[in-house]
Every structure is written in structure tokens, then in C-alpha cells.
Design a protein around this motif. Structure first.
Motif, short mmCIF file in Angstrom:
data_model
loop_
_atom_site.label_atom_id
_atom_site.label_comp_id
_atom_site.label_asym_id
_atom_site.label_seq_id
_atom_site.Cartn_x
_atom_site.Cartn_y
_atom_site.Cartn_z
N ARG A 3 -3.14 26.33 67.33
CA ARG A 3 -2.56 27.04 68.48
C ARG A 3 -1.58 28.11 68.01
N ASP A 4 -0.98 27.90 66.83
CA ASP A 4 0.09 28.78 66.39
C ASP A 4 -0.16 29.24 64.94
N LEU A 5 -0.78 30.41 64.82
CA LEU A 5 -1.15 30.89 63.47
C LEU A 5 0.07 31.29 62.63
N SER A 6 1.22 31.42 63.28
CA SER A 6 2.41 31.79 62.50
C SER A 6 2.87 30.62 61.61
N LYS A 7 2.28 29.44 61.82
CA LYS A 7 2.62 28.30 60.95
C LYS A 7 1.96 28.42 59.57
N LEU A 8 0.97 29.30 59.45
CA LEU A 8 0.31 29.46 58.15
C LEU A 8 1.31 29.98 57.12
N VAL A 10 -6.50 29.09 68.68
CA VAL A 10 -7.32 28.35 69.66
C VAL A 10 -6.75 26.96 69.87
N ASP A 11 -6.71 26.55 71.13
CA ASP A 11 -6.35 25.17 71.47
C ASP A 11 -7.67 24.40 71.59
N VAL A 12 -7.82 23.32 70.83
CA VAL A 12 -9.12 22.62 70.81
C VAL A 12 -9.46 21.93 72.13
N ASN A 40 -10.45 18.38 62.68
CA ASN A 40 -9.26 17.77 62.07
C ASN A 40 -8.04 17.83 62.99
N ALA A 41 -8.02 18.78 63.93
CA ALA A 41 -6.82 18.96 64.77
C ALA A 41 -6.45 17.65 65.45
N GLY A 42 -5.17 17.33 65.43
CA GLY A 42 -4.75 16.10 66.08
C GLY A 42 -3.25 16.03 66.18
N ARG A 43 -2.78 15.14 67.03
CA ARG A 43 -1.33 14.90 67.11
C ARG A 43 -1.08 13.41 67.24
N ALA A 82 -15.25 14.28 61.57
CA ALA A 82 -13.99 14.15 62.32
C ALA A 82 -12.97 13.47 61.44
N VAL A 83 -11.73 13.89 61.57
CA VAL A 83 -10.65 13.19 60.87
C VAL A 83 -10.12 12.13 61.84
N GLY A 84 -10.45 10.89 61.52
CA GLY A 84 -9.94 9.75 62.29
C GLY A 84 -8.64 9.30 61.66
N SER A 85 -8.46 8.01 61.52
CA SER A 85 -7.27 7.46 60.86
C SER A 85 -7.45 5.97 60.68
N GLY A 98 -5.03 7.13 55.09
CA GLY A 98 -3.80 6.36 55.28
C GLY A 98 -2.68 7.35 55.51
N PHE A 99 -1.52 7.16 54.87
CA PHE A 99 -0.40 8.07 55.08
C PHE A 99 -0.48 9.28 54.15
N ILE A 100 -0.51 10.48 54.77
CA ILE A 100 -0.53 11.73 54.00
C ILE A 100 0.75 12.49 54.36
N ASP A 101 1.35 13.10 53.35
CA ASP A 101 2.61 13.82 53.57
C ASP A 101 2.34 15.16 54.27
N THR A 102 2.57 15.20 55.57
CA THR A 102 2.34 16.42 56.37
C THR A 102 3.43 16.48 57.45
N PRO A 103 3.50 17.59 58.19
CA PRO A 103 4.49 17.64 59.29
C PRO A 103 4.32 16.47 60.28
N LEU A 104 3.09 15.97 60.42
CA LEU A 104 2.84 14.86 61.36
C LEU A 104 3.56 13.58 60.93
N THR A 105 3.56 13.30 59.64
CA THR A 105 4.18 12.05 59.18
C THR A 105 5.66 12.23 58.83
N ARG A 106 6.07 13.51 58.61
CA ARG A 106 7.48 13.72 58.21
C ARG A 106 8.44 13.29 59.31
N1 LIG Z 1 -0.83 12.74 57.95
C1 LIG Z 1 -1.34 11.53 58.00
O1 LIG Z 1 -0.80 10.57 57.42
C2 LIG Z 1 -2.63 11.28 58.74
C3 LIG Z 1 -3.21 10.03 58.60
C4 LIG Z 1 -4.40 9.77 59.26
C5 LIG Z 1 -4.98 10.74 60.04
N2 LIG Z 1 -4.39 11.95 60.19
C6 LIG Z 1 -5.06 12.94 61.03
O2 LIG Z 1 -5.27 14.10 60.27
C7 LIG Z 1 -5.34 15.22 61.14
C8 LIG Z 1 -4.41 16.30 60.62
O3 LIG Z 1 -3.09 15.81 60.69
P1 LIG Z 1 -1.92 16.28 59.72
O4 LIG Z 1 -1.30 15.07 59.20
O5 LIG Z 1 -2.40 17.33 58.81
O6 LIG Z 1 -0.91 16.86 60.82
P2 LIG Z 1 -0.26 18.28 61.04
O7 LIG Z 1 0.24 18.84 59.77
O8 LIG Z 1 0.65 18.11 62.20
O9 LIG Z 1 -1.51 19.18 61.45
C9 LIG Z 1 -2.11 19.10 62.70
C10 LIG Z 1 -2.96 20.33 62.87
O10 LIG Z 1 -3.63 20.24 64.12
C11 LIG Z 1 -3.36 21.42 64.86
N3 LIG Z 1 -3.38 21.11 66.28
C12 LIG Z 1 -2.67 20.16 66.94
N4 LIG Z 1 -2.97 20.20 68.24
C13 LIG Z 1 -3.88 21.19 68.41
C14 LIG Z 1 -4.58 21.72 69.52
N5 LIG Z 1 -4.39 21.25 70.75
N6 LIG Z 1 -5.45 22.73 69.30
C15 LIG Z 1 -5.65 23.24 68.06
N7 LIG Z 1 -5.03 22.78 66.98
C16 LIG Z 1 -4.15 21.77 67.16
C17 LIG Z 1 -2.02 21.92 64.37
O11 LIG Z 1 -1.92 23.32 64.55
P3 LIG Z 1 -1.06 24.03 65.70
O12 LIG Z 1 0.22 23.29 65.81
O13 LIG Z 1 -0.93 25.44 65.17
O14 LIG Z 1 -1.89 23.96 66.93
C18 LIG Z 1 -2.14 21.62 62.88
O15 LIG Z 1 -2.85 22.64 62.24
C19 LIG Z 1 -4.97 14.70 62.53
O16 LIG Z 1 -6.15 14.47 63.27
C20 LIG Z 1 -4.26 13.40 62.23
O17 LIG Z 1 -4.34 12.49 63.30
C21 LIG Z 1 -3.22 12.25 59.55
#
Ligand SMILES: NC(=O)c1ccc[n+]([C@@H]2O[C@H](COP(=O)([O-])OP(=O)(O)OC[C@H]3O[C@@H](n4cnc5c(N)ncnc54)[C@H](OP(=O)(O)O)[C@@H]3O)[C@@H](O)[C@H]2O)c1
Length: 249
Positions: free
Chosen positions: A32-37, A53-55, A79-82, A128-131, A175-183
């Protein structure tokens, strides 16, 4: 190869994009936000196409994937997820709806768009990226666990259904990956892995067309046991371990 990755602006999606670009493939990403690149990312990789694009927007996902593919698409990674923030016992129904919408319908919209092209061509690979969170009902993460369980089963069914059209289907469960989601997590994260390393492992697993890839192996072993425990025992264990979760939202 032509590869489209949803959620490619940060974390695992960004690391995957880098991995495929460095192997010489043409890559499309969306978020959704390309400025995060990262600042120099698009200059460094001219073979990258990025789309805001919003998925959850079915028509826009379709239009974007078609625009990128121009009739040729080898691999789509949904892969997109929250996830929801802190672990709480009280469900937050607004956040839950959003999680289910992005994590399930985002995958469906992406698969639909890719299959339009791949079925026509008679080949392709959708992922698909599940978990690991989708393998059991985790405390404090009801909607996230439910969404990822749906994704795992969706992929399992598709892998059976689409075989006859020469379409491979994979579900990747990290499992746990170091990303903004887990931080933002406020709990311990055993076997936390760097996103770049995870991306390399995912790419390798996808090359061998694994239908379900759960990693790292330590987490795979734990999940193997948790999935098979009698549910009363699982509930007892988790109830004790997570007794102190916040009662507030
Ligand atoms: N990190 C982990 O430990 C972990 C473990 C298991 C599974 N996963 C899964 O891995 C995937 C990636 O997660 P991540 O850890 O890399 O998290 P992340 O760094 O927060 O990345 C999430 C990505 O999804 C995009 N996104 C979120 N909502 C969106 C929407 N409505 N439309 C389009 N893009 C959207 C975000 O981009 P914008 O914000 O720019 O939209 C970002 O690029 C997710 O499905 C997550 O559930 C992660």
C-alpha cells in the motif's frame, strides 16, 4: 522467470524480491505504501516493477498482476499480511476483520489474478505465505491463527485441484522472522531468523515445488508435536504458559 510478490515493501516480501532480482529474474511487487521501500532499491534493481496496491482490492490486484505479467507469469507469491499487535484475551473485532480480510481475501485475490494468466498458459506456481501460527489456535492471536489456518488449507486443496492444469501450489509457513511485523511483539521469539536468510530458504524450497514448507526445523518439530497433542493437553499447556496476557485491548 517472471515473479510477482505481494507485500514486497518490507520484511520477507522485500527480502524475497531482492533474492529473485539478484538471481536475474523479473520481479513485480506491491504494497500500500511504496515509500517504505529502501531509498536506493528501485534504482539498484531496474528489473523491478513496483505497484501501490491494497491486496483487498480485488479488481486492482487483477489489473496490476495482468499489467505486470503481459500474458507471462511463472510464480506468484501471496505474501502480504498483517498480525494484531499485543497479545490480549479480549478479541478486537475491528482488527480481526482487517486481519482476516488481508490475510485470506488478499491471498484469494492474488491467486485469482495469477490463475487467469497461468491457466491460459497451462503452467505456473502459486504460493501463499502462511505461518506456523496457522497450525494451532494460538492464544492472543485468534484472527491471525484462523487466517493462516485458512491459507494452509486453501493451498492444500488447490494443490490437489490444480495439478491437472499443471499448476503447482505451495504454502510456506515460517516461524519467527525478524521483520517490522515481529519487531512489535512483546514476547520471546525462539529461533528468530533474519529475513534475508529466510528468503534464501523459501526460494530453495519453492524450486523443489514443496507443497508445504515449515521452517526453521526446530519450529517444525515443535509444531509437529503441538498439532498432534490431545487438545485438552494443548489447552492446559498454553493456558499455563500464557496466563499473564493482558486483559486489556
Ligand atoms: N515475520 C514473521 O515472523 C512471520 C512469521 C510467519 C508468517 N509471516 C507472514 O509473512 C508475511 C510477510 O510478513 P512480514 O513479517 O514480512 O511483515 P511486514 O514486514 O510487516 O510485511 C508485510 C508486507 O505486507 C504488506 N501489506 C500489508 N497489508 C497489505 C495490504 N492490505 N495490501 C498490500 N500489501 C499489504 C506490507 O506493505 P504495506 O504496508 O506497504 O502495504 C508489507 O510489504 C505475512 O503474511 C506474515 O503473516 C511472518
Amino acid at each position: 522467470m517472471k515473479v510477482f510478490i505481494t507485500g514486497g515493501t518490507t520484511g520477507i516480501g522485500l527480502a524475497l524480491a531482492k533474492e529473485y532480482l539478484e538471481s536475474g529474474h523479473t520481479v513485480g511487487i506491491c504494497g500500500r505504501d511504496l515509500s517504505k521501500l529502501p531509498a536506493d532499491f528501485t534504482n539498484k534493481y531496474p528489473a523491478l516493477k513496483s505497484y501501490a496496491v491494497d491486496v483487498t482490492d480485488r479488481e486492482l490486484v487483477k489489473k496490476t498482476v495482468h499489467d505486470f505479467a503481459q500474458g507471462e507469469l511463472d510464480l506468484l507469491i501471496a505474501n502480504a499480511g498483517r498480525s494484531v499487535g499485543s497479545k490480549t484475551k479480549k478479541p478486537d473485532f475491528d482488527a480481526s476483520r482487517d486481519v482476516l480480510n488481508i490475510n485470506i481475501f488478499g491471498v484469494l485475490n492474488s491467486f485469482e489474478a495469477a490463475l487467469d494468466i497461468m491457466l491460459e498458459k497451462g503452467k505456473g506456481h502459486i504460493v501463499a505465505v502462511g505461518s506456523v501460527a496457522g497450525m494451532v489456535g494460538l492464544p492472543g492471536a485468534s484472527s491471525y491463527s484462523a487466517s493462516k489456518a485458512a491459507v494452509i488449507k486453501l493451498c492444500e486443496s488447490y494443490s490437489l485441484d490444480l495439478k491437472k492444469w499443471n499448476i503447482d501450489v505451495s504454502c510456506v509457513c515460517p516461524g519467527f522472522i525478524d521483520t517490522p511485523l515481529t519487531r512489535k511483539n512483546d514476547h520471546s521469539m525462539p529461533w528468530l531468523m533474519e529475513a534475508d536468510r529466510a528468503a534464501k530458504m523459501i526460494k530453495k524450497a519453492l524450486e523443489s515445488k514443496k507443497s508445504l514448507y515449515v521452517f526453521p526445523w526446530q519450529m517444525r518439530s515443535v509444531m509437529f508435536i503441538l498439532e498432534r497433542l490431545p487438545r485438552f493437553l494443548y489447552r492446559k499447556m498454553m493456558g499455563m504458559k500464557f496466563a499473564n496476557y493482558s486483559k486489556d485491548i
